[in-house]
Design a protein around this motif. Structure first.
Motif, PDB file in Angstrom:
ATOM      1  N   ALA A  29      -9.614   4.102   1.576  1.00 38.76           N
ATOM      2  CA  ALA A  29      -8.162   3.918   1.542  1.00 38.76           C
ATOM      3  C   ALA A  29      -7.442   5.113   2.164  1.00 38.76           C
ATOM      4  CB  ALA A  29      -7.683   3.703   0.106  1.00 38.76           C
ATOM      5  N   LYS A  30      -7.883   6.315   1.822  1.00 39.23           N
ATOM      6  CA  LYS A  30      -7.259   7.520   2.381  1.00 39.23           C
ATOM      7  C   LYS A  30      -7.472   7.598   3.890  1.00 39.23           C
ATOM      8  CE  LYS A  30      -7.481  10.185  -1.872  1.00 39.23           C
ATOM      9  NZ  LYS A  30      -8.087  11.320  -2.580  1.00 39.23           N
ATOM     10  N   SER A  31      -8.654   7.219   4.345  1.00 36.33           N
ATOM     11  CA  SER A  31      -8.940   7.214   5.775  1.00 36.33           C
ATOM     12  C   SER A  31      -8.045   6.213   6.502  1.00 36.33           C
ATOM     13  CB  SER A  31     -10.418   6.863   5.997  1.00 36.33           C
ATOM     14  OG  SER A  31     -10.705   6.725   7.357  1.00 36.33           O
ATOM     15  N   ASP A  32      -7.852   5.048   5.903  1.00 35.31           N
ATOM     16  CA  ASP A  32      -6.978   4.045   6.516  1.00 35.31           C
ATOM     17  C   ASP A  32      -5.533   4.512   6.589  1.00 35.31           C
ATOM     18  OD1 ASP A  32      -8.931   2.227   7.160  1.00 35.31           O
ATOM     19  OD2 ASP A  32      -8.683   1.022   5.344  1.00 35.31           O
ATOM     20  N   VAL A  33      -5.068   5.253   5.596  1.00 33.25           N
ATOM     21  CA  VAL A  33      -3.704   5.800   5.638  1.00 33.25           C
ATOM     22  C   VAL A  33      -3.562   6.734   6.832  1.00 33.25           C
ATOM     23  CG1 VAL A  33      -2.099   7.389   4.502  1.00 33.25           C
ATOM     24  CG2 VAL A  33      -3.160   5.563   3.191  1.00 33.25           C
ATOM     25  N   GLU A  34      -4.552   7.601   7.017  1.00 34.11           N
ATOM     26  CA  GLU A  34      -4.512   8.562   8.126  1.00 34.11           C
ATOM     27  C   GLU A  34      -4.456   7.852   9.481  1.00 34.11           C
ATOM     28  OE1 GLU A  34      -8.013  10.889   7.500  1.00 34.11           O
ATOM     29  OE2 GLU A  34      -7.190  11.849   5.705  1.00 34.11           O
ATOM     30  N   ARG A  35      -5.024   6.666   9.565  1.00 35.65           N
ATOM     31  CA  ARG A  35      -5.069   5.918  10.826  1.00 35.65           C
ATOM     32  C   ARG A  35      -3.924   4.908  10.945  1.00 35.65           C
ATOM     33  NH1 ARG A  35      -9.907   7.514   9.413  1.00 35.65           N
ATOM     34  NH2 ARG A  35     -11.490   8.060  10.929  1.00 35.65           N
ATOM     35  N   GLY A  36      -3.085   4.828   9.916  1.00 34.91           N
ATOM     36  CA  GLY A  36      -1.945   3.920   9.959  1.00 34.91           C
ATOM     37  C   GLY A  36      -2.261   2.486   9.571  1.00 34.91           C
ATOM     38  N   PHE A  37      -3.420   2.241   8.991  1.00 37.54           N
ATOM     39  CA  PHE A  37      -3.795   0.901   8.540  1.00 37.54           C
ATOM     40  C   PHE A  37      -3.372   0.727   7.081  1.00 37.54           C
ATOM     41  CE2 PHE A  37      -7.308   1.783  11.698  1.00 37.54           C
ATOM     42  CZ  PHE A  37      -6.727   1.055  12.725  1.00 37.54           C
ATOM     43  N   TYR A  38      -2.096   0.619   6.868  1.00 38.11           N
ATOM     44  CA  TYR A  38      -1.552   0.635   5.514  1.00 38.11           C
ATOM     45  C   TYR A  38      -1.945  -0.587   4.691  1.00 38.11           C
ATOM     46  CZ  TYR A  38       1.046   4.375   7.663  1.00 38.11           C
ATOM     47  OH  TYR A  38       1.373   5.510   8.342  1.00 38.11           O
ATOM     48  N   ASP A  39      -2.008  -1.758   5.324  1.00 33.54           N
ATOM     49  CA  ASP A  39      -2.424  -2.954   4.588  1.00 33.54           C
ATOM     50  C   ASP A  39      -3.840  -2.792   4.051  1.00 33.54           C
ATOM     51  OD1 ASP A  39      -0.013  -4.013   5.312  1.00 33.54           O
ATOM     52  OD2 ASP A  39      -0.822  -5.499   6.701  1.00 33.54           O
ATOM     53  N   TRP A  40      -4.751  -2.321   4.902  1.00 34.23           N
ATOM     54  CA  TRP A  40      -6.135  -2.128   4.486  1.00 34.23           C
ATOM     55  C   TRP A  40      -6.247  -1.003   3.450  1.00 34.23           C
ATOM     56  CZ3 TRP A  40      -9.601  -5.623   4.830  1.00 34.23           C
ATOM     57  CH2 TRP A  40      -9.545  -6.562   5.843  1.00 34.23           C
ATOM     58  N   SER A  41      -5.399  -0.012   3.593  1.00 32.99           N
ATOM     59  CA  SER A  41      -5.408   1.079   2.633  1.00 32.99           C
ATOM     60  C   SER A  41      -5.039   0.574   1.243  1.00 32.99           C
ATOM     61  CB  SER A  41      -4.444   2.182   3.069  1.00 32.99           C
ATOM     62  OG  SER A  41      -4.445   3.211   2.131  1.00 32.99           O
ATOM     63  N   CYS A  42      -4.025  -0.271   1.171  1.00 33.72           N
ATOM     64  CA  CYS A  42      -3.621  -0.851  -0.118  1.00 33.72           C
ATOM     65  C   CYS A  42      -4.740  -1.686  -0.711  1.00 33.72           C
ATOM     66  CB  CYS A  42      -2.369  -1.702   0.050  1.00 33.72           C
ATOM     67  SG  CYS A  42      -0.889  -0.756   0.410  1.00 33.72           S
ATOM     68  N   PHE A  43      -5.384  -2.480   0.144  1.00 35.25           N
ATOM     69  CA  PHE A  43      -6.485  -3.321  -0.312  1.00 35.25           C
ATOM     70  C   PHE A  43      -7.622  -2.466  -0.870  1.00 35.25           C
ATOM     71  CE2 PHE A  43     -10.461  -5.642   0.626  1.00 35.25           C
ATOM     72  CZ  PHE A  43     -10.263  -6.741  -0.194  1.00 35.25           C
ATOM     73  N   SER A  44      -8.001  -1.421  -0.139  1.00 33.08           N
ATOM     74  CA  SER A  44      -9.097  -0.556  -0.584  1.00 33.08           C
ATOM     75  C   SER A  44      -8.735   0.207  -1.853  1.00 33.08           C
ATOM     76  CB  SER A  44      -9.478   0.427   0.528  1.00 33.08           C
ATOM     77  OG  SER A  44      -9.991  -0.260   1.640  1.00 33.08           O
ATOM     78  N   ALA A  45      -7.479   0.630  -1.959  1.00 36.09           N
ATOM     79  CA  ALA A  45      -7.036   1.333  -3.170  1.00 36.09           C
ATOM     80  C   ALA A  45      -7.086   0.408  -4.379  1.00 36.09           C
ATOM     81  CB  ALA A  45      -5.626   1.889  -2.974  1.00 36.09           C
ATOM     82  N   ARG A 100       2.185   5.690  -3.330  1.00 38.57           N
ATOM     83  CA  ARG A 100       2.828   6.604  -2.388  1.00 38.57           C
ATOM     84  C   ARG A 100       2.602   8.056  -2.793  1.00 38.57           C
ATOM     85  NH1 ARG A 100       7.755   2.799  -1.984  1.00 38.57           N
ATOM     86  NH2 ARG A 100       7.291   1.719  -0.069  1.00 38.57           N
ATOM     87  N   ALA A 101       2.620   8.317  -4.091  1.00 40.01           N
ATOM     88  CA  ALA A 101       2.412   9.691  -4.549  1.00 40.01           C
ATOM     89  C   ALA A 101       0.982  10.146  -4.230  1.00 40.01           C
ATOM     90  CB  ALA A 101       2.676   9.795  -6.033  1.00 40.01           C
ATOM     91  N   SER A 102      -0.001   9.260  -4.459  1.00 40.02           N
ATOM     92  CA  SER A 102      -1.391   9.678  -4.231  1.00 40.02           C
ATOM     93  C   SER A 102      -1.754   9.691  -2.761  1.00 40.02           C
ATOM     94  CB  SER A 102      -2.338   8.765  -4.993  1.00 40.02           C
ATOM     95  OG  SER A 102      -2.269   7.456  -4.484  1.00 40.02           O
ATOM     96  N   ALA A 103      -1.175   8.781  -1.978  1.00 37.06           N
ATOM     97  CA  ALA A 103      -1.525   8.693  -0.564  1.00 37.06           C
ATOM     98  C   ALA A 103      -0.553   9.487   0.324  1.00 37.06           C
ATOM     99  CB  ALA A 103      -1.542   7.237  -0.120  1.00 37.06           C
ATOM    100  N   LYS A 104       0.525   9.974  -0.263  1.00 37.09           N
ATOM    101  CA  LYS A 104       1.542  10.746   0.463  1.00 37.09           C
ATOM    102  C   LYS A 104       2.140   9.952   1.626  1.00 37.09           C
ATOM    103  CE  LYS A 104      -0.122  15.142  -0.956  1.00 37.09           C
ATOM    104  NZ  LYS A 104      -1.409  15.493  -1.279  1.00 37.09           N
ATOM    105  N   ILE A 105       2.505   8.700   1.331  1.00 39.44           N
ATOM    106  CA  ILE A 105       3.157   7.843   2.312  1.00 39.44           C
ATOM    107  C   ILE A 105       4.654   7.911   2.061  1.00 39.44           C
ATOM    108  CG2 ILE A 105       3.455   5.463   3.110  1.00 39.44           C
ATOM    109  CD1 ILE A 105       0.636   4.927   2.169  1.00 39.44           C
ATOM    110  N   ALA A 106       5.408   8.096   3.106  1.00 39.94           N
ATOM    111  CA  ALA A 106       6.865   8.133   2.973  1.00 39.94           C
ATOM    112  C   ALA A 106       7.372   6.757   2.602  1.00 39.94           C
ATOM    113  CB  ALA A 106       7.497   8.586   4.272  1.00 39.94           C
ATOM    114  N   PRO A 107       8.341   6.670   1.669  1.00 39.03           N
ATOM    115  CA  PRO A 107       8.902   5.367   1.302  1.00 39.03           C
ATOM    116  C   PRO A 107       9.530   4.695   2.520  1.00 39.03           C
ATOM    117  CG  PRO A 107       9.680   7.086  -0.183  1.00 39.03           C
ATOM    118  CD  PRO A 107       8.931   7.756   0.934  1.00 39.03           C
ATOM    119  N   SER A 108       9.415   3.358   2.571  1.00 40.41           N
ATOM    120  CA  SER A 108      10.006   2.633   3.689  1.00 40.41           C
ATOM    121  C   SER A 108      11.454   2.296   3.407  1.00 40.41           C
ATOM    122  CB  SER A 108       9.212   1.365   3.964  1.00 40.41           C
ATOM    123  OG  SER A 108       9.081   0.597   2.794  1.00 40.41           O
TER     124      SER A 108
END
Length: 108
Positions: A29-45, A100-108
């Protein structure tokens, strides 16, 4: 549909395996966040959360039915203290605040 929890099972205890898988899913999930694959990151998380809670049930010798972390945590809280912020995050829509807190993603 309510999920049921059975506490006296004779299943082989493999909580460590489930926890290892949860950690791998979280790393994915963290790797997907770094690559911008947010949907997959949510799924993996979500998979990581399910497997981690499943590991706890497995360690307790219990059987967890279902994939809803929000439904499984109250069953767990009947025997152990579950942190309120964890329960709140699990029951919020997609756990956005916690994610968002754990993955450090800015709110949309």
């Amino acid at each position: 549909m309510r999920h049921r929890t059975v506490y006296d099972t004779k299943a082989m205890e493999c909580s460590g395996d489930w926890l290892d898988q949860a950690e791998w899913d979280l790393a994915h999930a963290k790797s997907d966040v770094e690559r911008g694959f947010y949907d997959w990151s949510c799924f993996s998380a979500q998979l990581a959360a399910e497997k981690a809670v499943g590991a706890v049930f497995q360690k307790l010798g219990a059987e967890a039915w279902g994939h809803s972390v929000a439904d499984l945590l109250p069953a767990l809280s009947q025997r152990y203290t579950v942190p309120e912020d964890l329960s709140r995050a699990a029951s919020s829509p997609f756990g956005r605040k916690a994610f968002r807190a754990s993955a450090k993603i800015a709110p949309s």
